[in-house]
Design an enzyme around this catalytic site. Structure first.
Site, PDB file in Angstrom:
ATOM      1  N   HIS A  82      34.867  30.348  46.258  1.00 32.75           N
ATOM      2  CA  HIS A  82      35.587  31.700  45.791  1.00 32.75           C
ATOM      3  C   HIS A  82      36.720  32.367  46.938  1.00 32.75           C
ATOM      4  O   HIS A  82      37.246  33.094  46.809  1.00 32.75           O
ATOM      5  CB  HIS A  82      34.574  32.856  45.676  1.00 32.75           C
ATOM      6  CG  HIS A  82      33.265  32.271  44.720  1.00 32.75           C
ATOM      7  ND1 HIS A  82      32.132  31.544  45.344  1.00 32.75           N
ATOM      8  CD2 HIS A  82      33.299  31.962  43.308  1.00 32.75           C
ATOM      9  CE1 HIS A  82      31.569  31.400  44.299  1.00 32.75           C
ATOM     10  NE2 HIS A  82      32.035  31.455  43.193  1.00 32.75           N
TER      11      HIS A  82
ATOM     12  N   CYS B 243      38.977  27.027  46.657  1.00 34.09           N
ATOM     13  CA  CYS B 243      39.851  26.339  45.727  1.00 34.09           C
ATOM     14  C   CYS B 243      41.299  26.646  46.285  1.00 34.09           C
ATOM     15  O   CYS B 243      41.890  27.770  46.419  1.00 34.09           O
ATOM     16  CB  CYS B 243      39.385  27.181  44.260  1.00 34.09           C
ATOM     17  SG  CYS B 243      40.674  26.361  43.133  1.00 34.09           S
TER      18      CYS B 243
ATOM     19  N   HIS C 289      33.033  41.143  43.582  1.00 37.34           N
ATOM     20  CA  HIS C 289      33.121  39.701  43.320  1.00 37.34           C
ATOM     21  C   HIS C 289      33.776  39.087  44.353  1.00 37.34           C
ATOM     22  O   HIS C 289      34.516  39.598  45.195  1.00 37.34           O
ATOM     23  CB  HIS C 289      33.954  39.460  42.173  1.00 37.34           C
ATOM     24  CG  HIS C 289      33.979  38.019  41.666  1.00 37.34           C
ATOM     25  ND1 HIS C 289      34.528  37.088  42.186  1.00 37.34           N
ATOM     26  CD2 HIS C 289      33.076  37.398  40.786  1.00 37.34           C
ATOM     27  CE1 HIS C 289      34.150  35.901  41.785  1.00 37.34           C
ATOM     28  NE2 HIS C 289      33.364  35.930  41.021  1.00 37.34           N
TER      29      HIS C 289
ATOM     30  N   GLU D 182      35.156  36.672  45.191  1.00 39.16           N
ATOM     31  CA  GLU D 182      36.707  35.999  45.330  1.00 39.16           C
ATOM     32  C   GLU D 182      37.489  37.328  45.948  1.00 39.16           C
ATOM     33  O   GLU D 182      38.571  37.346  46.602  1.00 39.16           O
ATOM     34  CB  GLU D 182      37.124  35.531  44.106  1.00 39.16           C
ATOM     35  CG  GLU D 182      38.618  35.180  44.046  1.00 39.16           C
ATOM     36  CD  GLU D 182      39.202  34.531  42.974  1.00 39.16           C
ATOM     37  OE1 GLU D 182      38.640  33.882  41.969  1.00 39.16           O
ATOM     38  OE2 GLU D 182      40.474  34.940  42.739  1.00 39.16           O
TER      39      GLU D 182
ATOM     40  N   ASN E 143      34.141  33.799  35.283  1.00 36.15           N
ATOM     41  CA  ASN E 143      34.972  33.369  34.160  1.00 36.15           C
ATOM     42  C   ASN E 143      34.032  33.227  32.822  1.00 36.15           C
ATOM     43  O   ASN E 143      34.338  33.155  31.847  1.00 36.15           O
ATOM     44  CB  ASN E 143      35.407  32.046  34.780  1.00 36.15           C
ATOM     45  CG  ASN E 143      34.463  30.873  34.635  1.00 36.15           C
ATOM     46  OD1 ASN E 143      34.325  30.001  33.674  1.00 36.15           O
ATOM     47  ND2 ASN E 143      34.116  30.432  35.861  1.00 36.15           N
TER      48      ASN E 143
HETATM   49  S1  SF4 Z   1      37.907  28.577  37.961  1.00 34.36           S
HETATM   50 FE1  SF4 Z   1      40.007  28.259  38.719  1.00 34.36          FE
HETATM   51  S2  SF4 Z   1      40.321  29.400  40.662  1.00 34.36           S
HETATM   52 FE2  SF4 Z   1      38.213  29.236  40.223  1.00 34.36          FE
HETATM   53  S3  SF4 Z   1      37.559  27.170  41.284  1.00 34.36           S
HETATM   54 FE3  SF4 Z   1      38.168  26.532  39.116  1.00 34.36          FE
HETATM   55  S4  SF4 Z   1      40.298  26.168  39.305  1.00 34.36           S
HETATM   56 FE4  SF4 Z   1      39.679  27.180  41.148  1.00 34.36          FE
END
Ligand code: SF4
Length: 320
Positions: free
Chosen positions: A79, A101, A129, A131, A230
């Site tokens: 994150h 990432c 969060h 991130e 997500n």
């Molecule tokens: S959801 Fe998107 S930003 Fe998060 S780890 Fe996966 S590719 Fe990377």
């Protein structure tokens, strides 16, 4: 219960994204190279099953660097991590392996550029969060403004004519974020934005795929952990399309009552969810509904890989 379920449609694009695959491989290789205990700051990815499995194998997840003994290796989660934490680890002499990432790192770079130019920066995301906490660290305190909803935009007290930058968490709802950015553009004509570009390809593809399920199904189940941004956005995407939707961490949380009166079930999973959990859910339902027709189209995501940190990619090659 009325047994009406006829079809199960699996989202064509779901499960692990490239960032999660890479972060998990980093921990796997870290275990091989450095042994146990291996320290990881924050959950490497937001999935309970993955975390429990790593814990069983000697990985210790910590939130504070103070909990890592001297001279140890610590992996930073996918994150993203604020720069002051990197500094603190360096001061302690800890060996850091960064599993951020690359798509999050891209947002960090833009945040740094804005701050160097003293540009007020609006960070759209969910307070608390991981991130957003990490990205916040790349924005100078006096330039940082967190935007979670329209009320935060209304409360912004900045001159309308200045240049204002906007960045977003990578895992937000595409629809909600577009709406917030439009509002911001009205308030700040000199808004500098990449549109919804900070939302990553994996988030976009999984939401598109759930929208397709919502067109043909009357119930959508999302496999994903409560902490996973997500995954939660996938459930909301289905619900906003007018379809009943539930999120489950593991198949044992599935309730057959949800199938009452439903003919077509859609199943998807968040970007940090291992495929075996989706398979277990399908098996569970199939056992009770052996006549059900199961369909899955080919994934639209192919061959996306992120590079490993050098010390581990070298090790991987050497150990192959
Ligand atoms: S959801 Fe998107 S930003 Fe998060 S780890 Fe996966 S590719 Fe990377």
């Amino acid at each position: 219960m009325t047994q009406t379920l006829k079809e199960i449609h699996l989202a064509h694009t779901q499960g692990f994204c490239a960032g999660v695959s890479s972060a998990i491989e980093i921990v796997e290789l870290g275990l091989q190279k450095y042994g146990t205990p291996l320290y990881v700051r924050h959950e490497i990815v937001h999935n309970t099953s993955i975390i429990k499995d790593f814990e069983k194998r000697g990985v210790i997840f910590i939130e504070e660097l103070a909990d890592v003994p001297d001279d140890k290796v610590v992996i930073f989660s996918a994150h993203g991590t604020a720069p002051d934490v990197f500094e603190a680890a360096k001061d302690r002499g800890l060996k850091v392996i960064d599993a951020t990432c690359p798509l999050v790192t891209k947002v960090h770079r833009q945040a740094t550029r804005f701050s160097k130019r003293e540009v007020h920066t609006l960070l759209i995301g969910h307070r608390g969060h991981q991130e957003l906490v990490g990205t916040s660290g790349y924005v100078k305190d006096h330039l940082r403004h967190i935007i979670e909803d329209e009320a935060d935009i209304e409360a912004l007290d900045l001159p309308a004519d200045i240049e204002v930058g906007v960045l977003t968490q990578t895992t937000l709802s595409v629809r909600d974020t577009t709406h917030l950015i439009e509002k911001l553009q009205t308030k700040f004509p000199n808004l500098v934005t990449g549109g919804k570009e900070d939302i990553c390809y994996a988030t976009q593809n999984r939401q598109d795929s759930v929208l397709e399920l919502a067109e043909i199904c009357d119930l959508v189940i999302i496999v994903g952990s409560v902490a996973s941004s997500n995954s939660n956005r996938l459930r909301e995407t289905a619900q906003e399309a007018g379809i009943d939707s539930f999120i489950i961490d593991t198949p044992d949380e599935f309730s057959f009552d949800w199938l009452e009166g439903k003919k077509c079930l859609g199943i998807s999973s968040g970007a940090s969810v291992p495929w075996y959990l989706v398979e277990q859910l399908v098996d569970l339902i199939y056992e009770k509904y052996p006549q059900v027709n199961i369909q899955k189209k080919e994934s639209t995501e192919k061959g996306i890989h992120f590079p490993l940190p050098k010390e581990l990619s070298d090790y991987k090659l050497a150990s192959q």
